[in-house]
Write a protein that holds these residues in place. Structure first.
Motif, mmCIF file in Angstrom:
data_model
loop_
_atom_site.group_PDB
_atom_site.id
_atom_site.type_symbol
_atom_site.label_atom_id
_atom_site.label_comp_id
_atom_site.label_asym_id
_atom_site.label_seq_id
_atom_site.Cartn_x
_atom_site.Cartn_y
_atom_site.Cartn_z
ATOM 1 N N MET A 13 0.829 -1.169 -0.047
ATOM 2 C CA MET A 13 -0.106 0.081 0.083
ATOM 3 C C MET A 13 0.754 1.341 0.018
ATOM 4 O O MET A 13 0.574 2.524 -0.671
ATOM 5 N N ALA A 14 1.944 1.358 0.661
ATOM 6 C CA ALA A 14 2.819 2.363 0.666
ATOM 7 C C ALA A 14 3.496 2.594 -0.610
ATOM 8 O O ALA A 14 3.951 3.764 -1.217
ATOM 9 N N ASN A 15 3.902 1.290 -1.308
ATOM 10 C CA ASN A 15 4.685 1.616 -2.769
ATOM 11 C C ASN A 15 3.290 2.287 -3.529
ATOM 12 O O ASN A 15 3.803 3.190 -4.309
ATOM 13 N N MET A 16 2.365 1.736 -3.335
ATOM 14 C CA MET A 16 0.945 2.278 -4.206
ATOM 15 C C MET A 16 1.081 3.789 -4.143
ATOM 16 O O MET A 16 0.617 4.572 -5.022
ATOM 17 N N GLU A 17 1.168 4.186 -2.730
ATOM 18 C CA GLU A 17 1.023 5.877 -2.583
ATOM 19 C C GLU A 17 2.161 6.628 -3.335
ATOM 20 O O GLU A 17 1.793 7.596 -3.656
ATOM 21 N N GLU A 18 3.283 5.808 -3.088
ATOM 22 C CA GLU A 18 4.645 6.600 -3.713
ATOM 23 C C GLU A 18 4.240 6.678 -5.328
ATOM 24 O O GLU A 18 4.458 7.903 -5.879
ATOM 25 N N VAL A 19 3.500 5.797 -5.944
ATOM 26 C CA VAL A 19 3.300 5.941 -7.341
ATOM 27 C C VAL A 19 2.316 6.900 -7.508
ATOM 28 O O VAL A 19 2.300 7.813 -8.702
ATOM 29 N N ARG A 20 1.158 6.992 -6.831
ATOM 30 C CA ARG A 20 0.148 8.176 -6.947
ATOM 31 C C ARG A 20 0.730 9.330 -6.566
ATOM 32 O O ARG A 20 0.361 10.158 -7.360
ATOM 33 N N ALA A 21 1.504 9.654 -5.646
ATOM 34 C CA ALA A 21 2.152 10.852 -5.518
ATOM 35 C C ALA A 21 2.902 11.415 -6.627
ATOM 36 O O ALA A 21 2.992 12.879 -6.794
ATOM 37 N N ARG A 22 3.294 10.491 -7.598
ATOM 38 C CA ARG A 22 4.158 10.739 -8.646
ATOM 39 C C ARG A 22 3.138 10.975 -10.041
ATOM 40 O O ARG A 22 3.617 11.063 -11.048
ATOM 41 N N GLY A 23 1.984 10.764 -9.951
ATOM 42 C CA GLY A 23 0.915 10.914 -10.612
ATOM 43 C C GLY A 23 0.761 9.788 -11.900
ATOM 44 O O GLY A 23 0.183 10.008 -12.922
ATOM 45 N N GLY A 24 1.067 8.607 -11.270
ATOM 46 C CA GLY A 24 1.089 7.224 -12.205
ATOM 47 C C GLY A 24 -0.433 6.872 -12.050
ATOM 48 O O GLY A 24 -0.673 6.740 -10.845
ATOM 49 N N PRO A 25 -1.040 6.266 -13.056
ATOM 50 C CA PRO A 25 -2.240 5.626 -12.822
ATOM 51 C C PRO A 25 -2.140 4.654 -12.249
ATOM 52 O O PRO A 25 -0.771 3.519 -12.513
ATOM 53 N N ILE A 26 -3.293 3.758 -11.560
ATOM 54 C CA ILE A 26 -2.967 2.899 -10.727
ATOM 55 C C ILE A 26 -4.337 1.795 -11.177
ATOM 56 O O ILE A 26 -5.368 2.115 -10.865
ATOM 57 N N ILE A 27 -3.793 0.836 -11.113
ATOM 58 C CA ILE A 27 -4.913 -0.464 -11.335
ATOM 59 C C ILE A 27 -4.589 -1.257 -10.355
ATOM 60 O O ILE A 27 -3.263 -1.787 -10.006
ATOM 61 N N ALA A 28 -5.554 -1.938 -9.220
ATOM 62 C CA ALA A 28 -5.106 -2.554 -8.172
ATOM 63 C C ALA A 28 -6.001 -4.003 -8.269
ATOM 64 O O ALA A 28 -7.205 -3.924 -8.673
ATOM 65 N N ILE A 29 -5.397 -4.940 -8.190
ATOM 66 C CA ILE A 29 -5.892 -6.147 -8.077
ATOM 67 C C ILE A 29 -6.086 -6.521 -6.574
ATOM 68 O O ILE A 29 -5.102 -6.974 -5.845
ATOM 69 N N ALA A 30 -7.415 -6.456 -5.983
ATOM 70 C CA ALA A 30 -7.430 -6.455 -4.379
ATOM 71 C C ALA A 30 -8.412 -7.584 -3.976
ATOM 72 O O ALA A 30 -9.420 -7.826 -4.726
ATOM 73 N N SER A 31 -8.515 -7.581 -2.738
ATOM 74 C CA SER A 31 -9.647 -8.562 -2.093
ATOM 75 C C SER A 31 -10.914 -7.933 -2.203
ATOM 76 O O SER A 31 -11.046 -6.751 -2.163
ATOM 77 N N HIS A 32 -11.847 -8.812 -2.296
ATOM 78 C CA HIS A 32 -13.070 -8.158 -2.499
ATOM 79 C C HIS A 32 -13.711 -7.341 -1.522
ATOM 80 O O HIS A 32 -14.516 -6.586 -1.519
ATOM 81 N N ASP A 33 -13.264 -7.699 -0.128
ATOM 82 C CA ASP A 33 -13.545 -6.892 1.066
ATOM 83 C C ASP A 33 -12.650 -5.997 1.653
ATOM 84 O O ASP A 33 -12.264 -5.744 2.532
ATOM 85 N N ASP A 34 -11.920 -5.394 0.570
ATOM 86 C CA ASP A 34 -10.921 -4.273 1.049
ATOM 87 C C ASP A 34 -11.360 -2.913 0.576
ATOM 88 O O ASP A 34 -11.092 -2.616 -0.605
ATOM 89 N N PRO A 35 -11.800 -2.152 1.501
ATOM 90 C CA PRO A 35 -12.349 -0.763 0.827
ATOM 91 C C PRO A 35 -11.111 0.338 0.861
ATOM 92 O O PRO A 35 -11.291 1.322 0.147
ATOM 93 N N GLN A 36 -9.923 0.036 1.542
ATOM 94 C CA GLN A 36 -8.883 0.935 1.712
ATOM 95 C C GLN A 36 -8.038 1.363 0.474
ATOM 96 O O GLN A 36 -7.870 2.459 0.196
ATOM 97 N N VAL A 37 -8.353 0.071 -0.660
ATOM 98 C CA VAL A 37 -7.629 0.595 -1.750
ATOM 99 C C VAL A 37 -8.202 1.625 -2.907
ATOM 100 O O VAL A 37 -7.650 2.291 -3.375
#
Ligand code: M6R
Length: 365
Positions: free
Chosen positions: A287-311
């Motif tokens: 999740m922290a790595n994902m935030e790093e990418v977001r902070a740099r403007g990179g589009p993000i596609i996440a493959i996540a568990s069905h019950d994970d609202p945080q992503v």
């Protein structure tokens, strides 16, 4: 022959629940909470004496070997080494006594894998094949092995053979684990989870429509990063290979934490990152790595568990998969990535089943 599907690749993606059932049929022994294999051609005493395992293969089969490394080391506590077959043959590595060498291959005809297996056998090591095609050259060259029973795989991009390989490796890890320290109860739990697996894969396949929309959004990308950790690191490599080989988009898979050691320099508005981030021990770090990418403007596609609202707050698109234990995640989390590459390739007008420059079995070194 296509049974109503537009391409073999799509048909084979959808055949995965059945392919997994076939791989497991007759191989789960509830009474002893272990797995059984008919063709290993080694006595329990010989197998008990195995101190190291080498897994070798090429391409997608090499990725399943990486999954096997995590599986066997975690469930059976046997040290595992993974080698590209093409390197193993010429590298002349010191392979210790009591090492078991597995050649992993869908076709059973890959020249590099065949040569690696012959060379290790010549040196006197025990060699086994994990193979789909019955009676193939590698199946014959090995001392024994395990067939996948996935049915014919026609599409050049390997899909159902890959998940079947991961499934066979899980059963082997269970088998070796139960010969050693693994308790009866733990063995039973793993068998129960394996029985639930085809249903979970079926559920994961229902993301198809959503994946199509995501594919439409990113079909013109020229670079894509795939990031995951632990059991999902090989999934990142496999997702990237699938995209490369059928859509001709450059893609790289990395362990998510490696991103900050170089690849993060690639991140910009035009470079999407696919994060494989189901629940698990490294969730917060990814999740922290994902935030790093977001902070740099990179589009993000996440493959996540069905019950994970945080992503949702970090990713632009979230593709949901059912919850399974970490050791089974590779088999479930790869499903949306197979579909993503399929839809992107289709939208780009590529020949999905016969990508340029590639053959189904690579019989030259
Ligand atoms: O038949 P094999 O599993 O030995 O083939 C190995 C690779 O050539 C193969 O997995 C290749 O990477 C696939 N086209 C990947 O989708």
């Amino acid at each position: 022959e296509l049974g109503g599907y537009e391409h073999y690749m799509l048909k084979e993606i959808h055949e995965q629940p059945e392919a997994l059932r076939n791989a497991m049929r007759g191989r789960l022994d509830e009474e002893n909470a272990t797995a059984v294999f008919g063709g290993l051609n080694l006595t329990p005493q010989q197998l008990r004496g195995i101190e190291r395992i080498t897994l070798t293969g090429c391409g997608t089969s090499w990725h399943s070997a990486l999954v096997g490394e995590y599986l066997i080391e975690e469930l059976a506590r046997i040290p595992v080494e993974v080698q590209y077959a093409s390197e193993l043959r010429y590298r002349n590595p010191p392979i210790e006594n009591n090492t078991l060498v597995f050649g992993i291959t869908q076709s059973g005809e890959t020249a590099d894998t065949l040569a690696a297996l012959r060379e290790t056998k010549r040196k006197g090591h025990r060699t086994l094949a994990i193979c789909n095609v019955v009676g193939s050259s590698i199946a014959q060259a090995a001392d024994g092995g395990v067939y996948l029973h996935a049915g014919p795989e026609i599409g050049v991009a390997s899909t159902k053979a890959y998940t079947s390989q991961c499934c066979v490796l899980t059963m082997l890890a269970l088998y070796f684990g139960r010969m050693r320290h693994m308790s009866f109860e733990r063995g039973q739990e793993i068998i129960e989870e394996l029985h639930r697996l085809p249903g979970a894969v079926q559920q994961a396949l229902s993301c198809d429509l959503q994946v199509r929309d995501v594919a439409a959004k990113y079909k013109d990308a020229t670079n894509v990063l795939y990031l995951g950790r632990q059991f999902n690191f090989p999934t990142a490599l496999e997702g990237a290979l699938k995209l490369k080989e059928i859509s001709y988009i450059h893609a790289e898979g990395y362990p998510a934490a490696e991103m900050k050691h170089g690849p993060i320099a690639l991140v910009d508005k035009a470079t999407p990152s696919v994060f494989i981030i189901p629940h698990g021990t490294t969730y917060d770090k990814v999740m922290a790595n994902m935030e790093e990418v977001r902070a740099r403007g990179g589009p993000i596609i996440a493959i996540a568990s069905h019950d994970d609202p945080q992503v949702d707050s970090v990713a632009d698109d979230v593709i949901r998969i059912p919850r399974v234990p970490e050791f089974l995640q590779p088999i479930v989390s790869v499903i949306p990535l197979q579909l993503l590459s399929y839809h992107v390739a289709l939208l780009r007008g590529c020949d999905v089943d016969k990508p340029r420059n590639l053959a189904k079995s690579v019989t030259v070194e």
